[in-house]
Design an enzyme around this catalytic site. Structure first.
Site, short mmCIF file in Angstrom:
data_model
loop_
_atom_site.label_atom_id
_atom_site.label_comp_id
_atom_site.label_asym_id
_atom_site.label_seq_id
_atom_site.Cartn_x
_atom_site.Cartn_y
_atom_site.Cartn_z
N SER A 48 0.80 -1.22 0.00
CA SER A 48 0.00 0.00 0.00
C SER A 48 0.84 1.27 0.00
CB SER A 48 -0.93 0.02 1.22
OG SER A 48 -0.19 -0.14 2.42
N ASP A 356 -4.08 7.48 8.09
CA ASP A 356 -5.21 6.66 8.53
C ASP A 356 -4.84 5.61 9.57
OD1 ASP A 356 -3.67 5.03 6.99
OD2 ASP A 356 -5.21 4.55 5.50
N HIS A 359 -0.88 4.46 6.90
CA HIS A 359 -0.17 5.07 5.79
C HIS A 359 0.16 6.54 6.04
CE1 HIS A 359 -3.02 1.92 4.35
NE2 HIS A 359 -1.88 1.44 3.86
#
Length: 391
Positions: A48, A356, A359
């Site tokens: 991610s 969040d 990240h």
């Protein structure tokens, strides 16, 4: 002309030739080493931290308020805006990478992104819904690259729109191959209730699988590799919230020392793997980038760099770190039959490091990129634009 005069001319000529060779050839080599590289494409592999839409294409779009700071809405990225890989593309004057899995609006003429959120190097024996880890592990990402490499050339010969949307054959050997993966391999073990010793025990196998993929790409013509190590996972809210530690295991920055120590152990092994890859792949230029040092410096000295609350998520709900695994960023609950937004974004993401709970924000990603682009944290210490030169 007598023989003495002839010999003098010959000797003088040889001396001039030698002087010319000594002075000019090294200068040519220096110029070659200092000439910026031409990277016509980027092929990215990762999780991610560099996913530009892969997981969203496969399992549904990441929701609002992600993407709000730059794209004006969700853009397949787990951040409020751009990622480090986006800034890498900008720096090389290339468009943002399209996710390989995204069938809508993609253009692969400048490369492709095989990264997906939740990806690991070593395949996990769980489903996405069971564990949160992607089925697109690094070996699968290579399978996708292999398929893309071969099929793109078949379709490109058809001409028309295919020629404009796919890279030509030469670009695969001149492209930059970027990697940012490994973080999830470490947290996966902890989330399965493994001990630190058990997690450390499987790291060598993870790194062996990483080396295999790099070698496979090399065998297909890849020559230029830009490899990020893993960041300080013990400073991420989702780790600190879900994996309790004792007060004595908290460092001066407020991070979890045991998890950061495992990350550093992984990184030492990764650096050794890169050294071995350089020996095995004689034509490859491989740059190892110490992202861990950059991210830890940012978190531990946040105020100095213009950031606030380094261990709190900008977008989330409740708890010490503004993180709740049950109600994440953009999360809603039902109240009297109506959806009520709980996982709201903070007022100013530009002063926050964590987006969040997992990240980084766009601002933090930009700060990280600005530190690594000039080679200050690279081995060998060369800037991004020179990453085609072997040292």
């Amino acid at each position: 002309m007598d023989s003495h005069g002839f010999n003098f001319l010959i000797t003088t000529g040889l001396v001039l030739v030698l002087l010319f060779s000594v002075n000019i050839v090294p200068n040519q080599l220096v110029r070659a080493k200092t000439t910026p590289c031409y990277f016509p494409a980027i092929f990215n592999f990762g999780d991610s931290n560099s996913d530009t839409g892969g997981l969203s294409a496969a399992f549904g779009q990441v929701g609002s308020p992600s993407g709000e700071s730059y794209f004006g809405g969700p853009a397949g990225r787990y951040s409020d805006g751009r990622l480090v890989i986006d800034f890498i593309a900008e720096s090389l004057r290339l468009p943002y990478l399209s996710a390989y899995l995204d069938a809508v609006g993609s253009n692969f003429s400048y490369g492709a992104n095989f990264a997906t959120a939740g990806s690991t190097i070593r395949p996990q024996n769980t489903t996405l819904h069971q564990s949160g880890f992607s089925p697109f592990s690094l070996n699968v990402q290579f399978y996708q690259f292999n398929d893309f490499h071969h099929r793109s050339q078949i379709f490109r010969t058809k001409g028309g729109i295919f020629k404009g949307l796919l890279p030509n054959a030469e670009e695969f050997s001149h492209a930059l191959y970027t990697f940012d993966i490994g973080q999830n391999d470490l947290t996966a073990g902890y989330l399965l209730n493994m001990s630190t010793d058990q997690v450390r025990a499987y790291v060598p196998d993870v790194l062996d699988q990483f080396k295999t993929v790099v070698k496979d790409i090399y065998d297909q013509g890849g020559r230029y590799f830009w490899i990020h190590n893993t960041g300080p996972v013990g400073c991420l809210p989702y780790v600190m919230d879900r994996l309790p530690i004792t007060a004595g295991q908290v460092d001066k920055a407020g991070c979890s020392s045991p998890f950061n120590q495992v990350a550093q152990y992984f990184n030492r092994g990764l650096k050794e793997a890169v050294v071995q890859l350089r020996k095995d792949l004689h034509l490859a230029a491989i740059t190892y980038v110490d992202v861990y040092a950059v991210k830890y410096a940012l978190i531990s000295q946040a105020k100095r760099h213009g950031f606030e609350h380094p261990l709190r998520a900008c977008c989330g709900h409740g708890g010490k770190y503004n993180y709740n695994m049950h109600v994440g960023c953009g999360g809603k609950i039902k109240v009297k039959g109506k959806d009520v937004l709980l996982g709201k974004a903070c007022k100013d993401p530009s002063v926050m490091i964590n987006w969040d709970g997992v990240h980084f924000t766009q601002a933090a990603n930009k700060w990280v990129f600005d530190q690594i682009v000039d080679g200050s944290f690279s081995d060998p210490p060369i800037p991004l634009k020179m990453a085609c030169h072997r040292q």
